[in-house]
Motif scaffolding. Structure first.
Motif, PDB file in Angstrom:
ATOM      1  N   LYS A 397       0.838  -1.217   0.000  1.00 53.00           N
ATOM      2  CA  LYS A 397       0.000   0.000   0.000  1.00 53.00           C
ATOM      3  C   LYS A 397       0.867   1.259   0.000  1.00 53.00           C
ATOM      4  N   GLY A 400       2.308   1.816  -3.379  1.00 58.50           N
ATOM      5  CA  GLY A 400       1.273   2.417  -4.234  1.00 58.50           C
ATOM      6  C   GLY A 400       1.158   3.921  -4.005  1.00 58.50           C
ATOM      7  N   GLN A 401       1.270   4.344  -2.733  1.00 60.71           N
ATOM      8  CA  GLN A 401       1.209   5.776  -2.414  1.00 60.71           C
ATOM      9  C   GLN A 401       2.377   6.549  -3.028  1.00 60.71           C
ATOM     10  N   GLU A 403       4.052   5.672  -5.720  1.00 64.10           N
ATOM     11  CA  GLU A 403       3.785   5.695  -7.167  1.00 64.10           C
ATOM     12  C   GLU A 403       2.806   6.812  -7.509  1.00 64.10           C
ATOM     13  N   GLU A 404       1.745   6.947  -6.690  1.00 62.28           N
ATOM     14  CA  GLU A 404       0.750   8.012  -6.902  1.00 62.28           C
ATOM     15  C   GLU A 404       1.380   9.400  -6.759  1.00 62.28           C
ATOM     16  N   ARG A 405       2.300   9.529  -5.784  1.00 58.08           N
ATOM     17  CA  ARG A 405       2.966  10.812  -5.577  1.00 58.08           C
ATOM     18  C   ARG A 405       3.861  11.159  -6.770  1.00 58.08           C
ATOM     19  N   SER A 407       3.381  10.185  -9.905  1.00 60.29           N
ATOM     20  CA  SER A 407       2.486  10.575 -11.002  1.00 60.29           C
ATOM     21  C   SER A 407       1.891  11.974 -10.754  1.00 60.29           C
ATOM     22  N   PHE A 408       1.702  12.320  -9.476  1.00 61.64           N
ATOM     23  CA  PHE A 408       1.192  13.662  -9.131  1.00 61.64           C
ATOM     24  C   PHE A 408       2.209  14.745  -9.514  1.00 61.64           C
ATOM     25  N   GLU A 413      -2.081  14.661 -11.136  1.00 65.55           N
ATOM     26  CA  GLU A 413      -3.227  13.852 -10.664  1.00 65.55           C
ATOM     27  C   GLU A 413      -3.180  13.742  -9.141  1.00 65.55           C
ATOM     28  N   PRO A 415      -3.381  12.414  -5.528  1.00 63.33           N
ATOM     29  CA  PRO A 415      -3.336  11.054  -4.936  1.00 63.33           C
ATOM     30  C   PRO A 415      -4.403  10.866  -3.860  1.00 63.33           C
ATOM     31  N   ARG A 416      -4.611   9.615  -3.448  1.00 64.46           N
ATOM     32  CA  ARG A 416      -5.589   9.317  -2.392  1.00 64.46           C
ATOM     33  C   ARG A 416      -5.084   9.821  -1.047  1.00 64.46           C
TER      34      ARG A 416
END
Length: 568
Positions: A397, A400-401, A403-405, A407-408, A413, A415-416
Motif C-alpha cells: 500500500k 502504491g502511495q 507511485e501516486e505521488r 504521477s502527481f 493527478e 493522490p488518495r
C-alpha cells in the motif's frame, strides 16, 4: 526514636531487615562503609525481620517485572502489610534502593520512605551477605536463582524469535558487497591472464561471469571448431556472438600457451564461476530473510536497499527509532558534515537513492520524492519491528502511495488520502494475519498428532518386547521341569526289583512329583491338540509302572515258597 526497616528484593524472594541504632549509623557513615565488608560487624547492625520466598520461577518473574515498572505487586503488598509495624510508639521508616518503587510504596502505605544515604550502604551489605543472613539459603542456590531469573527476565523483555533475527541480514548484505568486489577483481585477473592467449574475446564478451565460463570452455583457441559452436551458444545465449567468437579465434593475435598455464587459468576461472553462482544463492537467501524479518520495507524499497538501511542502522529496532529526516540522509554522513562545515547545501538523499523511485523522478522533484520515500520507509520499518505476524500488506500500500505521488509530480493527478489507504491496509492486514494464524495452528495440531502417534507406537513396541521376553523365559522353566522328570524316570528304571518291593512309599512319592511336573508343563493358554498330546504322554508314562507293579507280589510268593522248602 526512628525504627528503620530496609526492603531487599532478591531472586529468591523479598526480605525485610531491621537496622539497629539508626541515628548513630547515620552520623558515622564512613564507618558503615567499612563494616559492610565484615559479616560479624554487619550482623551487629542489621538483623533479618522477615523473608518471603517466591513460590515458583513464574512468580519471581512477575514480581521482577512489577518492580522494574515501579508497580507494587500483590505479593509485596501482603508481605509488607504482614511484617512492617505501621502503628506504634516508634516512627517506622522503610528504606528502599529504587526511588521509583519507593514512590509507589509511599502512595500505597502512607509511610515515610528513605532511598539514599545509609540505606544504599546497608543495601550493598545485604547484597553481599544475603545468603549468610537468611537461614537455609546457600550461596550456590542464591546465584542459581539470580541466573535463572536474569535469563527469564531478559527473554521476556527481548521476546526472542529465531525466524526474525536481523543479524543474518546484516551479515549477508555485507558478504554480498564483499563478493561483488572479489568477483570483479578476480574476473579482471582472468581477463588479463587469458588475454595473453585470446585478446579478442574481451571485445566480444563484456560480462565478467560469462567471460570466465568461456575461458573455461574454450581453453586453447586453436582447438575451437565448428563442432564447438553449439556449446558456445549455450553459454553466450546468442548465435551471432558465438559465431563472432569462432571467427576471432581463427584470426587471433594472441600468443601460444602451454598446457600447464592453461590448466591454471581454467582452475581459476572455475573458482570465479562458482563464486558468481554462490552470489546468486546468497541474494536469494537475503530475499527470503527480508520477507520474514522486514516484509513491508522489502515490498516498499526492495530487498537490497532495505537490507542496506538495516545494516547501516545496526538493527531493525534502531532503524524504527530513527526519524524520517535521519533515514533520508542515512549513508551520506560525510557529505552532511562537510556541508555543515563549509555552510554549503546539505545532501537530499543517502542510501535510498539506490531505489527506483528517485531515479525515475525529475531533477527538480528528487528532493521531494526522497523526503516522501524516507517518511514511508520509517512507517514500514516500525510496522515490521513491532507487528506480531509479519505481512507485506502495508508495504504494498505504501509503495502504491509513492507511485501516486510520482504521477502527481509529473501529471498533477491528486493522490488518495493517507487515512483512506491505511484503513484499507488495516482491514486487509487483519484478514491476512488471521489466515496465517489459522495455518500455524493447523500445523501445530498436525505436529502434536504426529508426536502422539509416535509415542503410542513406541509404547506398543515396548509392550511387545516385554511380552516376547516373558515368552522366552517360560520355555526355560518347562525344559528344566522336563529334565527333572526324565531323571526321575531313569532312576526308577535303574533300581533293582528287590528294592522295588521294599521302597514302595518312595516310589509313590516320585509318581506324585512326576504327575505334578507334567501338570505344570501344560499351560492354560495352550491349544487343545497340544494339551491332548501331553495327556497321552503322561498316560503312557503312568502305564509303564502299573505293568511292573503286579510283578512284585509274584516274586514275594516265590520267595516264601523257597523259604518253606528250605525250612522243611
Amino acid at each position: 526514636m526512628v525504627l528503620l526497616h530496609v526492603l531487599f528484593e532478591h531472586a529468591a524472594g523479598y526480605a525485610l531487615f531491621t537496622v539497629k541504632e539508626v541515628e548513630e549509623i547515620g552520623m558515622l557513615l564512613p564507618q558503615v562503609e567499612e563494616s559492610v565488608l565484615s559479616i560479624g560487624k554487619f550482623n551487629s547492625m542489621v538483623s533479618l525481620a522477615a523473608f518471603f520466598p517466591f513460590k515458583s520461577a513464574q512468580a519471581a518473574l512477575e514480581n521482577m517485572n512489577a518492580i522494574s515498572e515501579g508497580v507494587v505487586h500483590a505479593d509485596l503488598k501482603l508481605f509488607l502489610e504482614t511484617n512492617l509495624p505501621l502503628s506504634g510508639k516508634k516512627k517506622a521508616v522503610l528504606g528502599v534502593s529504587d526511588a521509583k518503587i519507593g514512590a509507589a510504596l509511599q502512595e500505597e502505605f502512607t509511610i515515610s520512605i528513605q532511598t539514599g544515604g545509609v540505606v544504599a550502604e546497608i543495601g550493598r551489605g545485604v547484597r553481599l551477605h544475603f545468603h549468610s543472613l537468611v537461614k537455609g539459603l546457600t550461596g550456590q542456590a542464591a546465584s542459581k536463582a539470580q541466573l535463572g531469573l536474569g535469563h527469564s527476565y531478559s527473554r521476556a523483555k527481548v521476546k526472542f524469535n529465531v525466524n526474525r533475527v536481523d543479524n543474518m541480514i546484516i551479515q549477508s548484505i555485507a558478504l554480498l558487497d564483499q563478493l561483488d568486489k572479489d568477483i570483479n577483481t578476480f574476473s579482471m585477473r582472468v581477463r588479463e591472464w587469458y588475454g595473453y592467449h585470446f585478446p579478442e574475446l574481451v571485445k566480444v564478451v563484456s560480462d565478467n561471469s560469462m567471460y570466465c565460463k568461456l575461458a573455461q570452455l574454450i581453453g586453447n583457441r586453436k582447438e575451437l571448431s565448428e563442432e564447438s559452436l553449439e556449446s558456445l551458444e549455450e553459454v553466450v545465449m546468442d548465435s551471432a556472438k558465438a559465431q563472432a567468437i569462432l571467427d576471432a579465434s581463427r584470426s587471433s593475435m594472441g600468443m601460444d600457451i602451454s598446457p600447464i598455464d592453461l590448466i591454471n587459468i581454467e582452475r581459476f576461472s572455475d573458482r570465479v564461476v562458482s563464486l558468481a553462482a554462490y552470489r546468486l544463492e546468497l541474494q536469494e537467501y537475503l530475499r527470503s530473510k527480508m520477507s520474514q524479518v522486514a516484509p513491508n520495507l522489502a515490498a516498499l524499497i526492495g530487498e537490497v536497499v532495505g537490507a542496506r538501511l538495516i545494516s547501516h542502522a545496526g538493527s531493525l529496532t534502531n532503524l524504527a527509532k530513527y526519524p524520517a529526516s535521519t533515514v533520508q540522509i542515512l549513508g551520506a554522513e560525510k557529505a552532511l558534515f562537510r556541508a555543515l562545515k563549509t555552510r554549503g547545501n546539505t545532501p537530499k538523499y543517502g542510501l535510498i537513492f539506490h531505489s527506483t523511485f528517485i531515479g525515475r523522478a525529475a531533477a527538480k522533484n528528487k528532493g521531494r520524492i526522497s523526503r516522501y520515500l524516507a517518511n514511508k520507509c520509517t512507517i514500514a520499518s516500525r510496522i515490521d519491528c513491532f507487528s506480531e505476524v509479519p505481512t507485506s500488506v502495508f508495504g504494498d500500500k505504501l509503495r502504491g502511495q509513492v507511485e501516486e505521488r510520482l504521477s502527481f509530480y509529473e501529471t498533477g493527478e491528486v493522490p488518495r488520502k493517507n487515512v483512506d489507504v491505511m484503513k484499507d491496509a488495516v482491514k486487509e492486514a487483519t484478514d491476512v494475519a488471521t489466515e496465517i494464524k489459522r495455518k500455524l495452528e493447523k500445523k501445530e495440531k498436525k505436529r502434536k498428532k504426529r508426536e502422539k502417534k509416535l509415542q503410542e507406537a513406541n509404547g506398543d513396541a515396548n509392550g511387545e518386547a516385554e511380552a516376547e521376553n516373558g515368552e522366552a523365559e517360560t520355555p526355560v522353566v518347562k525344559k528344566k521341569k522336563k529334565d527333572a522328570a526324565e531323571e526321575m524316570e531313569v532312576q526308577t528304571e535303574e533300581t533293582p526289583a528287590a528294592e522295588n518291593g521294599a521302597d514302595t512309599p518312595a516310589k509313590k512319592k516320585k509318581k506324585k512329583i512326576k504327575a505334578e511336573a507334567e501338570e505344570e508343563e501344560v499351560p492354560a493358554e495352550e491349544t487343545e491338540p497340544a494339551a491332548k498330546k501331553k495327556k497321552r504322554k503322561s498316560e503312557a508314562v503312568e502305564a509303564e509302572p502299573e505293568e511292573e507293579a503286579p510283578e512284585t507280589p509274584v516274586t514275594e510268593k516265590k520267595k516264601k515258597k523257597k523259604r518253606k522248602e528250605t525250612a522243611e
